[in-house]
Design an enzyme around this catalytic site. Structure first.
Site, PDB file in Angstrom:
ATOM      1  N   CYS A 159      82.417  17.047 -38.268  1.00 13.19           N
ATOM      2  CA  CYS A 159      82.515  16.933 -36.787  1.00 13.19           C
ATOM      3  C   CYS A 159      83.197  15.640 -36.331  1.00 13.19           C
ATOM      4  O   CYS A 159      83.332  15.393 -35.138  1.00 13.19           O
ATOM      5  CB  CYS A 159      81.107  17.018 -36.183  1.00 13.19           C
ATOM      6  N   ASP A 197      91.771  -2.539 -44.821  1.00 12.84           N
ATOM      7  CA  ASP A 197      90.852  -3.587 -45.303  1.00 12.84           C
ATOM      8  C   ASP A 197      90.239  -4.441 -44.207  1.00 12.84           C
ATOM      9  O   ASP A 197      89.426  -5.325 -44.491  1.00 12.84           O
ATOM     10  CB  ASP A 197      91.565  -4.482 -46.348  1.00 12.84           C
ATOM     11  N   HIS A 209      96.056   4.108 -40.758  1.00 15.52           N
ATOM     12  CA  HIS A 209      95.395   4.820 -41.863  1.00 15.52           C
ATOM     13  C   HIS A 209      93.889   4.655 -41.844  1.00 15.52           C
ATOM     14  O   HIS A 209      93.235   4.882 -42.858  1.00 15.52           O
ATOM     15  CB  HIS A 209      95.971   4.337 -43.216  1.00 15.52           C
ATOM     16  N   ASN A 266     109.261  -9.362 -47.675  1.00 12.70           N
ATOM     17  CA  ASN A 266     108.789  -8.712 -48.901  1.00 12.70           C
ATOM     18  C   ASN A 266     109.482  -9.402 -50.078  1.00 12.70           C
ATOM     19  O   ASN A 266     110.707  -9.535 -50.066  1.00 12.70           O
ATOM     20  CB  ASN A 266     109.174  -7.220 -48.876  1.00 12.70           C
ATOM     21  N   THR A 320     105.258  -4.013 -47.025  1.00  9.38           N
ATOM     22  CA  THR A 320     105.146  -2.573 -47.271  1.00  9.38           C
ATOM     23  C   THR A 320     106.375  -2.088 -48.030  1.00  9.38           C
ATOM     24  O   THR A 320     107.480  -2.547 -47.837  1.00  9.38           O
ATOM     25  CB  THR A 320     104.989  -1.772 -45.954  1.00  9.38           C
ATOM     26  N   SER A 321     106.126  -1.108 -48.928  1.00  6.75           N
ATOM     27  CA  SER A 321     107.236  -0.535 -49.699  1.00  6.75           C
ATOM     28  C   SER A 321     108.058   0.410 -48.816  1.00  6.75           C
ATOM     29  O   SER A 321     109.094   0.908 -49.236  1.00  6.75           O
ATOM     30  CB  SER A 321     106.681   0.228 -50.913  1.00  6.75           C
ATOM     31  N   CYS A 329      75.774  13.964 -42.105  1.00  9.90           N
ATOM     32  CA  CYS A 329      75.697  13.884 -40.646  1.00  9.90           C
ATOM     33  C   CYS A 329      74.588  14.822 -40.155  1.00  9.90           C
ATOM     34  O   CYS A 329      74.221  15.777 -40.873  1.00  9.90           O
ATOM     35  CB  CYS A 329      77.048  14.332 -40.092  1.00  9.90           C
ATOM     36  N   ARG A 346      86.085  -0.184 -53.746  1.00  7.47           N
ATOM     37  CA  ARG A 346      87.091  -0.890 -52.927  1.00  7.47           C
ATOM     38  C   ARG A 346      86.405  -1.719 -51.846  1.00  7.47           C
ATOM     39  O   ARG A 346      86.794  -2.852 -51.556  1.00  7.47           O
ATOM     40  CB  ARG A 346      88.071   0.108 -52.310  1.00  7.47           C
ATOM     41  N   CYS A 401      74.956  17.034 -38.238  1.00  8.08           N
ATOM     42  CA  CYS A 401      75.524  18.394 -38.073  1.00  8.08           C
ATOM     43  C   CYS A 401      75.546  19.113 -39.421  1.00  8.08           C
ATOM     44  O   CYS A 401      75.943  20.274 -39.525  1.00  8.08           O
ATOM     45  CB  CYS A 401      76.956  18.303 -37.528  1.00  8.08           C
TER      46      CYS A 401
HETATM   47  N1  APR Z   1     103.813 -10.588 -49.378  1.00  3.43           N
HETATM   48  C1  APR Z   1     104.546  -9.566 -48.862  1.00  3.43           C
HETATM   49  N2  APR Z   1     104.773  -8.406 -49.529  1.00  3.43           N
HETATM   50  C2  APR Z   1     104.252  -8.306 -50.773  1.00  3.43           C
HETATM   51  C3  APR Z   1     103.498  -9.324 -51.384  1.00  3.43           C
HETATM   52  C4  APR Z   1     103.287 -10.502 -50.623  1.00  3.43           C
HETATM   53  N3  APR Z   1     102.579 -11.527 -51.131  1.00  3.43           N
HETATM   54  N4  APR Z   1     103.125  -8.907 -52.631  1.00  3.43           N
HETATM   55  C5  APR Z   1     103.632  -7.669 -52.773  1.00  3.43           C
HETATM   56  N5  APR Z   1     104.309  -7.308 -51.677  1.00  3.43           N
HETATM   57  C6  APR Z   1     105.011  -6.050 -51.393  1.00  3.43           C
HETATM   58  C7  APR Z   1     105.464  -5.283 -52.596  1.00  3.43           C
HETATM   59  O1  APR Z   1     106.753  -5.717 -53.027  1.00  3.43           O
HETATM   60  C8  APR Z   1     105.511  -3.847 -52.042  1.00  3.43           C
HETATM   61  O2  APR Z   1     106.813  -3.547 -51.541  1.00  3.43           O
HETATM   62  O3  APR Z   1     104.079  -5.207 -50.746  1.00  3.43           O
HETATM   63  C9  APR Z   1     104.517  -3.854 -50.902  1.00  3.43           C
HETATM   64  C10 APR Z   1     103.291  -2.992 -51.126  1.00  3.43           C
HETATM   65  O4  APR Z   1     103.733  -1.652 -51.206  1.00  3.43           O
HETATM   66  P1  APR Z   1     102.651  -0.509 -51.490  1.00  3.43           P
HETATM   67  O5  APR Z   1     101.796  -0.896 -52.634  1.00  3.43           O
HETATM   68  O6  APR Z   1     103.402   0.784 -51.535  1.00  3.43           O
HETATM   69  O7  APR Z   1     101.709  -0.542 -50.199  1.00  3.43           O
HETATM   70  P2  APR Z   1     102.001   0.072 -48.774  1.00  3.43           P
HETATM   71  O8  APR Z   1     103.451   0.038 -48.452  1.00  3.43           O
HETATM   72  O9  APR Z   1     101.067  -0.579 -47.823  1.00  3.43           O
HETATM   73  O10 APR Z   1     101.545   1.612 -48.981  1.00  3.43           O
HETATM   74  C11 APR Z   1     101.532   2.438 -47.853  1.00  3.43           C
HETATM   75  O11 APR Z   1     100.462   4.164 -49.141  1.00  3.43           O
HETATM   76  O12 APR Z   1      98.900   4.774 -50.734  1.00  3.43           O
HETATM   77  C12 APR Z   1      99.155   4.713 -49.385  1.00  3.43           C
HETATM   78  O13 APR Z   1      97.509   4.609 -47.724  1.00  3.43           O
HETATM   79  C13 APR Z   1      98.159   3.824 -48.684  1.00  3.43           C
HETATM   80  O14 APR Z   1      98.505   2.480 -46.704  1.00  3.43           O
HETATM   81  C14 APR Z   1      99.007   2.760 -48.013  1.00  3.43           C
HETATM   82  C15 APR Z   1     100.381   3.403 -47.951  1.00  3.43           C
END
Ligand code: APR
Length: 250
Positions: free
Chosen positions: A134, A108, A123, A218, A193-194, A153, A74, A155
């Protein structure tokens, strides 16, 4: 109540301009246009890898080599990508607005690379490492991988990526800062975010309960969508520059 009739970008820009405190909370979708895979989309990381094998403490204790291999993969992928217009638009918002708090679930480091100086990392950050025993931090490049052995580490503990794994507590200071910001903002933007991973997913509900105007950006509908005042069905790399342009036109 949704503001459908008026130009949505104009409505958001007016709210941003009049706000005392703006909070933005981002997820993996914000980095999608940079080429970083998301997690839960059809082509996301969790469709190819099993989080229980890679992103939790038991997996690390059981097979640290496998976990390190995945995080190095990654890291290598992220080292080759750049921030996209959505990241840069958030840097502009940071400079244009009174008080701006950027919270992210992403590890990232792209918000920082784009120019946001203060990022609440819920996160962790894949560029940082820490001792699993530690918690001493080790900046990127300060650890050496020798053939057949894993970085340790002084430790004696194993060094690991400084990212929050499933089942782990989030950094206390990040959670506190994010909670206080969500409770005190006038407008909260949930972007990319989902909205299903807690406790990060709780933040927009806290903001809404505290009277904030709630915006989502989104391309897909999420569980949060019905609660929003405005939900923009567009990629953040397209929508955010439009919001900045509308703000500059006010
Ligand atoms: N612009 C905006 N949103 C977008 C785009 C885009 N170009 N492309 C995709 N998406 C949306 C998708 O529709 C989805 O709803 O981004 C969302 C990504 O959702 P996830 O893959 O679930 O990512 P996230 O919500 O960040 O996950 C939360 O889950 O696995 C853990 O630690 C990990 O931080 C992460 C956390």
């Amino acid at each position: 109540m949704r503001e459908q009739s008026r130009d949505q970008y104009q409505a958001i820009a007016e709210r941003l301009l009049s706000a005392n405190h703006v909070v933005v909370s981002t997820g993996a979708g914000v980095s999608k246009e940079s080429g970083v895979p998301t997690f839960r989309e059809a082509d996301g990381l969790w469709s190819k890898f099993r989080p229980e094998e890679l992103a939790n403490v038991d997996a690390f204790i059981r097979n640290p080599e496998r976990v390190w291999e995945w995080y190095q993969w990654r890291r290598d992928l992220i080292s080759k990508v750049k921030p996209n217009p959505g990241h840069y638009a958030l840097v502009e918002l940071d400079t244009l607005l009174n008080r701006f708090t950027l919270i992210t679930q992403n590890v990232d480091n792209l918000h920082q690379v784009a120019g946001n100086e203060y990022v609440v990392e819920l996160h962790g950050n894949i560029q940082r490492n820490k001792c699993h025993k530690c918690s001493k931090f080790f900046e990127e490049g300060s650890i050496v991988f020798e053939q057949g052995s894993l970085p340790k580490c002084d430790c004696g503990g194993l060094i690991r990526p400084d990212v929050v794994w499933f089942g782990e507590m989030l950094p206390e200071d990040a959670i506190q800062t994010a909670w206080i910001a969500a409770e005190s903002c006038d407008i909260f933007l949930s972007i990319g975010t989902s909205a299903v991973v807690y406790p990060a997913a709780q933040l927009p509900y806290i903001a809404k309960d505290a009277g904030a105007f709630l915006v989502e950006i989104n391309p897909e509908v999420t569980e949060l969508s019905p609660l929003t005042d405005i939900s923009i069905r567009e990629a953040s790399g397209v929508a955010l520059p439009k919001i900045v342009a509308a703000l500059k036109d006010l």
